[in-house]
Motif scaffolding. Structure first.
Motif, PDB file in Angstrom:
ATOM      1  N   SER A 211      68.373  89.194  25.805  1.00 31.53           N
ATOM      2  CA  SER A 211      67.470  88.784  24.724  1.00 31.53           C
ATOM      3  C   SER A 211      66.753  89.962  24.076  1.00 31.53           C
ATOM      4  O   SER A 211      66.134  89.803  23.007  1.00 31.53           O
ATOM      5  CB  SER A 211      66.430  87.799  25.265  1.00 31.53           C
ATOM      6  OG  SER A 211      65.515  88.439  26.146  1.00 31.53           O
ATOM      7  N   GLU A 219      66.612  82.639  24.425  1.00 30.22           N
ATOM      8  CA  GLU A 219      67.282  83.512  23.465  1.00 30.22           C
ATOM      9  C   GLU A 219      68.464  84.228  24.121  1.00 30.22           C
ATOM     10  O   GLU A 219      69.540  84.364  23.534  1.00 30.22           O
ATOM     11  CB  GLU A 219      66.286  84.527  22.912  1.00 30.22           C
ATOM     12  CG  GLU A 219      66.881  85.547  21.952  1.00 30.22           C
ATOM     13  CD  GLU A 219      67.338  84.941  20.631  1.00 30.22           C
ATOM     14  OE1 GLU A 219      68.127  85.593  19.922  1.00 30.22           O
ATOM     15  OE2 GLU A 219      66.905  83.814  20.309  1.00 30.22           O
ATOM     16  N   SER A 222      71.349  81.833  24.455  1.00 32.49           N
ATOM     17  CA  SER A 222      72.016  81.636  23.168  1.00 32.49           C
ATOM     18  C   SER A 222      72.930  82.808  22.828  1.00 32.49           C
ATOM     19  O   SER A 222      74.066  82.619  22.364  1.00 32.49           O
ATOM     20  CB  SER A 222      70.964  81.443  22.070  1.00 32.49           C
ATOM     21  OG  SER A 222      71.575  81.320  20.810  1.00 32.49           O
ATOM     22  N   ILE A 223      72.453  84.023  23.076  1.00 34.84           N
ATOM     23  CA  ILE A 223      73.273  85.215  22.815  1.00 34.84           C
ATOM     24  C   ILE A 223      74.490  85.232  23.730  1.00 34.84           C
ATOM     25  O   ILE A 223      75.605  85.566  23.303  1.00 34.84           O
ATOM     26  CB  ILE A 223      72.418  86.484  23.004  1.00 34.84           C
ATOM     27  CG1 ILE A 223      71.354  86.570  21.908  1.00 34.84           C
ATOM     28  CG2 ILE A 223      73.301  87.731  23.001  1.00 34.84           C
ATOM     29  CD1 ILE A 223      70.338  87.666  22.136  1.00 34.84           C
ATOM     30  N   ASP A 226      77.000  82.788  22.371  1.00 35.27           N
ATOM     31  CA  ASP A 226      77.579  83.273  21.120  1.00 35.27           C
ATOM     32  C   ASP A 226      78.638  84.344  21.375  1.00 35.27           C
ATOM     33  O   ASP A 226      79.732  84.309  20.800  1.00 35.27           O
ATOM     34  CB  ASP A 226      76.463  83.822  20.234  1.00 35.27           C
ATOM     35  CG  ASP A 226      76.994  84.330  18.903  1.00 35.27           C
ATOM     36  OD1 ASP A 226      77.503  83.503  18.115  1.00 35.27           O
ATOM     37  OD2 ASP A 226      76.913  85.552  18.648  1.00 35.27           O
ATOM     38  N   ARG A 227      78.345  85.283  22.258  1.00 37.16           N
ATOM     39  CA  ARG A 227      79.297  86.354  22.532  1.00 37.16           C
ATOM     40  C   ARG A 227      80.500  85.843  23.314  1.00 37.16           C
ATOM     41  O   ARG A 227      81.616  86.355  23.149  1.00 37.16           O
ATOM     42  CB  ARG A 227      78.604  87.485  23.281  1.00 37.16           C
ATOM     43  CG  ARG A 227      77.572  88.208  22.440  1.00 37.16           C
ATOM     44  CD  ARG A 227      76.913  89.355  23.184  1.00 37.16           C
ATOM     45  NE  ARG A 227      75.912  90.019  22.367  1.00 37.16           N
ATOM     46  CZ  ARG A 227      75.156  91.035  22.776  1.00 37.16           C
ATOM     47  NH1 ARG A 227      75.306  91.515  24.020  1.00 37.16           N
ATOM     48  NH2 ARG A 227      74.269  91.580  21.970  1.00 37.16           N
TER      49      ARG A 227
END
Length: 578
Positions: A211, A219, A222-223, A226-227
């Motif tokens: 994050s 956060e 979420s990252i 996404d990756r």
């Protein structure tokens, strides 16, 4: 990541925490194992006195080991979230244990699973299964766990692998030899607390690291997602580079628990139906897992113990799968290495994360968690293997007139011998390739299906007899070998059969049909093999017997809640479009 072992740094507080863990563990192991060990029930089954919270935690502690902290994190790094199916998919197996098997197992008053199979089938089934259990326990469980522990020690302290394995084996097996199942189960209770607390630290610090300045777990999560979708940048390049390693399809989704039928780790066919073969064998027929259920106070404590184990299974991927996803989000370049080197680097992943993320002072807790996972499994496997050898081999064929106290002494001696053999074998696991988790899972998929098919049919139908069961076991082993030969000869044509999970389910299906069919052409079992304690009487079946009196203590309430949690996770990660 190549310098993980040489650069690993720990401080005084880490040593203090790590040594403190062993002191507390030794205290628990010594005092819980002080009970008089003058009869086999006390030594091998803890006097059938274990409460539900010890049954459940010991059940999970026996399951978690180096193949989780080392192997499963490596699998998650390479393949994605699908590694979690091995944990979440146990919901089906656990339901079978709770509602069908526990009442029969405890009513039969058996010490071992081979003994149960003799009561239902014949003495030959007992001998064969006892022999297979001993071989599998040493080769697929003990040797691999000791190897994984040895790799950890050699990476952390730059020790020779031989020395590392000997140290791990010696310190891990001591309480099994000394106190039997009682020491094993109560030390497991403490170990699970340490494993969960330590394991969560890596996940929490990893998400905070992702994050950045926001220092938000949400956060970071979420990252990470996404990756791991791998739609852009080096993450997409890494996945595209390994399509042939993952599956024969031309695309790959790292965030789906179910994968195409050609997937090497989690093909949908083997993942959905695999519990019928490997799951039933591992959690029900596997002596070192089910032994703590046999040692429960009563049926209620046995059932609630498995419920607790189920909740721990739901949490486990947070500890051993998400760190692999975090590592991919941080270092996707690992997947661009040549395949053999990629797998070697992946096996270093957990130690690398500890060094990168965990501050000095907390590393000792993480190292304690790793060693706790290893020692709990070593203790459990040594104790159960000694139980099977002593009661199903030694007492039956070599010295049948031994007194109870002599049986305990034989069990202690056998424990030491088993540990030494496993140490020697553990040194050479690396030569099998494919990574620790894949090695173990492949062994399961070969041995499990014939016994699981025979056991299920024998439990549910009086039609099944001992002769058909023996023939089916032979057919199953031949089929398992035949499939591996066929896949090696026709890899492109039989790509769907290449995954070990698919092989396991296909073999189970063939054995199921063979056992049912052969039972129609072989003599019917005698009446004593078909009693109500050995075969389900559907007309008198009471699912809720000894399941709790009030709703908040009832097994069914907690099982339904567990089921809803697992189904929710499956739904969330079913196709993973975020």
């Amino acid at each position: 990541m190549d310098d993980v072992g040489t650069n690993f740094s720990i401080g005084f507080l880490d040593y203090f925490i790590f040594c403190g863990y062993f002191i507390v563990l030794s205290f628990i192991g010594y005092f819980s194992g002080r009970a008089k060990k003058d009869n086999s029930e006390e030594y091998f089954l803890a006097g059938r006195s274990l409460p539900w919270y010890v049954v459940g935690t010991s059940f999970i502690a026996s399951n978690i080991s180096s193949e989780h902290f080392i192997g499963m994190i490596a699998v998650a790094l390479i393949y994605g979230i699908c590694g979690g199916i091995a944990e979440w998919g146990t919901v089906f197996t656990y339901a079978f244990i709770i509602w069908f098997f526990i009442p029969f197992l405890l009513a039969s008053k058996t010490f071992t699973i081979p003994e149960f199979l003799e009561k239902r089938f014949n003495s030959s089934m007992r001998s064969i299964f006892a022999t297979v259990t001993i071989v599998v326990n040493i080769t697929a469980f003990l040797a691999s766990v000791l190897y994984g522990g040895g790799v950890i020690l050699s990476q952390l302290f730059d020790w020779d692998l031989w020395v590392s394995i000997i140290v791990i084996g010696t310190f891990s097996g001591i309480w099994s030899v000394y106190g039997g199942l009682r020491s094993v189960a109560w030390t497991d209770f403490f170990t699970v607390i340490v494993m969960v607390a330590g394991g969560l630290l890596v996940t929490i610090f990893g998400l905070l690291h992702l994050s950045g300045d926001s220092q938000s777990i949400a956060e970071g999560f979420s990252i990470m997602l996404d990756r791991n979708q791998a739609t852009t940048g080096v993450w997409k390049q890494a996945v595209d580079h390994n399509i042939g390693v993952f599956t024969q399809e031309n695309h790959y989704n790292r965030l789906s628990v179910l994968q195409p039928i050609t997937h090497q780790v989690s093909p949908w066919l083997g993942s959905i139906f695999g519990f019928l073969g490997v799951g039933i064998w591992y959690f029900v027929l596997n002596q070192f897992m089910i032994q703590r259920v046999l040692g429960a106070k009563n049926t209620y404590h046995a059932k609630m113990g498995i419920i607790l184990a189920g909740y721990l299974k739901a949490v486990l991927p947070v500890i051993v799968v998400i760190p692999g996803l975090i590592l991919f989000a941080l270092n996707p370049e690992i997947l661009l290495l040549p395949e053999e080197q990629m797998r070697l680097e992946a096996d270093k992943g957990y130690i690398y994360l500890i060094e990168l993320l965990i501050p000095i002072g907390l590393k000792g807790l993480l190292i304690a968690a790793l060693f706790g996972a290893i020692q709990s499994t070593v203790n459990s496997v040594v104790n159960s293997t000694a139980t099977v050898f002593t009661l199903d081999i030694w007492q039956r064929y070599i010295m049948p007139d031994l007194r109870q106290k002599q049986l305990v002494k034989i069990g202690m001696c056998v424990s030491v011998v088993i540990l030494v053999i496993a140490m020697v074998m553990g040194r050479y696991i690396a030569f099998f390739g494919d990574g620790l988790f894949i090695y173990i899972a492949t062994m399961y998929a070969f041995f499990a299906p014939p016994f699981a098919a025979v056991f299920l049919l024998g439990l549910f139908s009086k039609r099944i007899n001992g002769t058909a069961a023996l023939l089916t076991i032979a057919i199953g082993f031949v089929t398992g070998i035949g499939m591996k030969v066929a896949v090696s000869m026709f890899p492109a044509t039989l790509a769907w059969l290449s995954p070990y999970n698919n092989q396991g389910f296909i073999n189970w299906s063939i054995c199921f049909v063979c056992c049912w069919s052969l039972s129609g052409f072989t003599p019917r079992s005698p009446a004593d093999k078909l009693s109500a304690d050995l075969v389900i009487n559907w007309g008198k079946l009471d699912f809720f017997a000894e399941s709790g009196e009030k709703w908040y203590t009832h097994v069914f309430f907690w099982w339904v809640l567990f089921l809803c949690i697992i189904l929710g996770i499956f739904f969330y990660f079913s196709d993973a479009t975020f």
